[in-house]
Design an enzyme around this catalytic site. Structure first.
Site, PDB file in Angstrom:
ATOM      1  N   GLU A   1       1.500  -0.637  -5.123  1.00 36.82           N
ATOM      2  CA  GLU A   1       0.492   0.381  -5.375  1.00 36.82           C
ATOM      3  C   GLU A   1       1.253   1.705  -5.413  1.00 36.82           C
ATOM      4  O   GLU A   1       1.573   2.287  -4.374  1.00 36.82           O
ATOM      5  CB  GLU A   1      -0.573   0.436  -4.271  1.00 36.82           C
TER       6      GLU A   1
ATOM      7  N   ASP B   1       0.837  -1.196   0.000  1.00 35.66           N
ATOM      8  CA  ASP B   1       0.000   0.000   0.000  1.00 35.66           C
ATOM      9  C   ASP B   1       0.877   1.252   0.000  1.00 35.66           C
ATOM     10  O   ASP B   1       1.894   1.318   0.702  1.00 35.66           O
ATOM     11  CB  ASP B   1      -0.886  -0.021   1.257  1.00 35.66           C
TER      12      ASP B   1
END
Length: 554
Positions: free
Chosen positions: A280, A221
């Site tokens: 990401e 993330d």
């Protein structure tokens, strides 16, 4: 208390190397996938029970959004303990059962890792607050004195992605106002200081913990956000859209992140089974994204430029070409994605006029959106590389755009000038059965309200219907596995086509996609394998309907 369990065996197909180069990876958002204990919230037992659906669908791996111990200020992306399961999702034994059963079915498991920030309930942060100014633990985060006569102003002009200042002032143990701490997202998500060796050591340990549990990789993330520019300089301008990575920012996409990921790649190399790292990374260009997937760093990076492209042949071709060109020098596969837990589902995005962004509050033309979504899916699955599927898109689910404001839980919805805050619409629990409590999601309702008639889109309703979106996905993934020319590689030869039509060949495979609103007559390039809607071939020609994609064996 942390429990240690024997690592489950790798999936049956674990002997295959580089599986991630053409993998179809299914994102499970655990709180909205399936509820195993009837409390209205999805959990790991629900995931385990529904793994056969994913096996039947034909995906290669399952990515699980965060299930760690968390106060849930941002749906689990505020982690209090990276080695524990939040009780709302189950226990470490439940996680172990999911990994083992997935492997038994030939599925791999990728877990979310959140290294940019922790929860403000993380033990390090709580102790740093309690110890007060000068505490060594504060060096593991970004604590700074404020500006102004009494330190009443934030240390710089950075803004939170969720809106408002990216700084929150602390209260010292004696009750007086103290230093400020940095949080690029919610105040409950303080950013780690990745210049501190303890932070780097801790995350290498966390990687090993989950690798020992048997996971096959990590989706990282905010992979672009770990390192901040030296001195935390002011930006001098405030455009929230640019804060998402579309422009150069001192807190995103700094070159220092790559040293971190090279060290992580070394950790993964200690383990058998071809484990993977997926970034990401919101970057200004796809060329910058390619830096994250150099041979000694990550294996994949999400292609957000593709996700944000309109249903337009010229735009799509440009992004496809630039994506393949950027990945080619570093030897990484391109990835393709149409939906995830942060954006309006593509069946609704494509139902609306272009230019409205990726978080919408209008349903648009449902029939048009579904037709385009089905066509876009076949186009995506025909492209070289790996593809991501977000739970429920195989059912053609639209976004739930009319959720009452009081039901919304997206933290950015409740903060001014941040992201639009309409992410809850793509997070509504998915339907499994035609009727019954929460349409088969569970026996105790659902944490977000499901629309009336949701059961008509359920797995049960669509199974066996050759015209359904579910059966289209199943057929496409079966064909993708067996048809020469599909899957891995970077080969793609564009062929002549009328305006608004994409046409390309890959070895003995061809794809044609009509992105216009009117039928187009073309020569059939071969034998039709699959179509996103009704198509008839007569006399070596085909009238390609509006918003329709066809696969061909050449």
């Amino acid at each position: 208390m942390t429990q240690h369990l024997a690592a489950p065996a790798a999936p049956a197909s674990g002997t295959r190397t580089d599986w991630w180069r053409d993998a179809v990876i299914y994102q499970v958002y655990p709180r909205s996938f399936a509820d195993g204990n009837g409390d209205g919230m999805g959990d790991l037992e629900g995931v385990r029970a529904r793994l056969p659906h994913l096996k039947d669908l034909g995906v290669d791996a399952v990515w699980l959004s965060p299930f760690y111990a968390s106060p849930q200020a941002d749906a689990g992306y505020d982690v209090a303990d990276y080695r524990a399961i939040d009780p709302m999702f189950g226990t470490l034994h439940d996680a172990d059962a999911v990994i083992r059963e997935a492997h038994a079915l030939g599925l791999r498991i990728i877990v979310d890792l959140v290294p940019n920030h922790s929860s403000d309930r993380h033990d390090w942060f709580r102790r740093a607050l309690a110890d007060g100014p000068g505490s060594p633990l504060r060096e593991r985060y970004h604590f700074r004195p404020g500006k102004g006569q009494d330190g009443e102003l934030p240390p710089n002009d950075w803004e939170s992605i969720f809106g408002g200042p990216a700084w929150t002032r602390t209260i010292d143990p004696d009750g007086t106002p103290g230093d400020w701490y940095l949080h690029l997202f919610a105040p409950e998500q303080p950013d780690f200081n990745w210049e501190h060796p303890a932070v780097r050591d801790e995350f290498r340990s966390i990687l090993r913990f989950w690798l020992d549990m048997g996971v096959d990789g990590f989706r990282v993330d905010v992979a672009h956000g770990l390192v901040k520019a030296e001195g935390l300089p002011d930006i001098g301008r405030h455009d929230q859209l640019k804060l998402l990575g579309n422009d150069t920012m001192p807190f995103f996409d700094q070159d220092g992140v790559h040293e971190i990921y090279r060290s992580w790649r070394q950790v993964l190399s200690e383990y058998a089974g071809d484990r993977v790292l997926v970034a990401e990374a919101w970057t200004p260009t796809v060329e910058r994204t390619a830096h994250y997937v150099r041979p000694d760093e990550m294996h994949q990076a999400f292609n957000f430029q593709y996700l944000g492209t309109h249903w337009d042949a010229a735009e799509l071709r440009e992004v496809i070409d630039s994506s393949l060109a950027a990945m080619r020098p570093v030897g990484a596969p391109a990835t393709w994605v149409l939906s995830n837990h942060d954006v309006t589902r593509h069946a609704t995005r494509f139902a609306n006029p272009p230019g409205l962004g990726t978080q919408l509050r209008t349903p648009g033309d449902r029939a048009l959106g579904l037709r385009r979504a089905r066509a876009a899916t076949l186009l995506m699955l025909a492209l070289p590389g790996s593809a991501y599927v977000y739970q429920g898109e195989e059912l053609g689910l639209p976004d739930v755009t009319d959720l009452p404001d009081e039901a919304r839980q997206d933290p950015s919805f409740h903060r001014a000038q941040g992201q639009d805050g309409f992410r809850d619409g793509c997070r509504v629990p998915i339907p499994w059965t035609v009727d019954g409590p929460s349409y088969g999601f569970g026996t105790g309702g659902s944490w977000l309200p499901q629309p009336d008639g949701w059961g008509e889109l359920s797995v049960q309703a669509q199974t066996g219907d050759p015209t359904s979106t579910l059966e289209l996905y199943r057929a496409a993934l079966r064909t993708r596995r067996t048809q020469p020319g599909l899957g891995a590689g970077d080969d793609l030869e564009w062929t002549d086509a009328p305006a608004g039509v994409l046409a390309f060949r890959r070895a003995e495979f061809a794809c044609t996609a009509n992105t216009t609103g009117t039928p187009v007559r073309i020569a059939a390039p071969g034998r039709m394998l699959l179509a996103s809607g009704p198509v008839e071939v007569t006399g070596g020609e085909v009238e390609l309907p509006a918003d329709t994609t066809v696969w061909w064996a050449v």
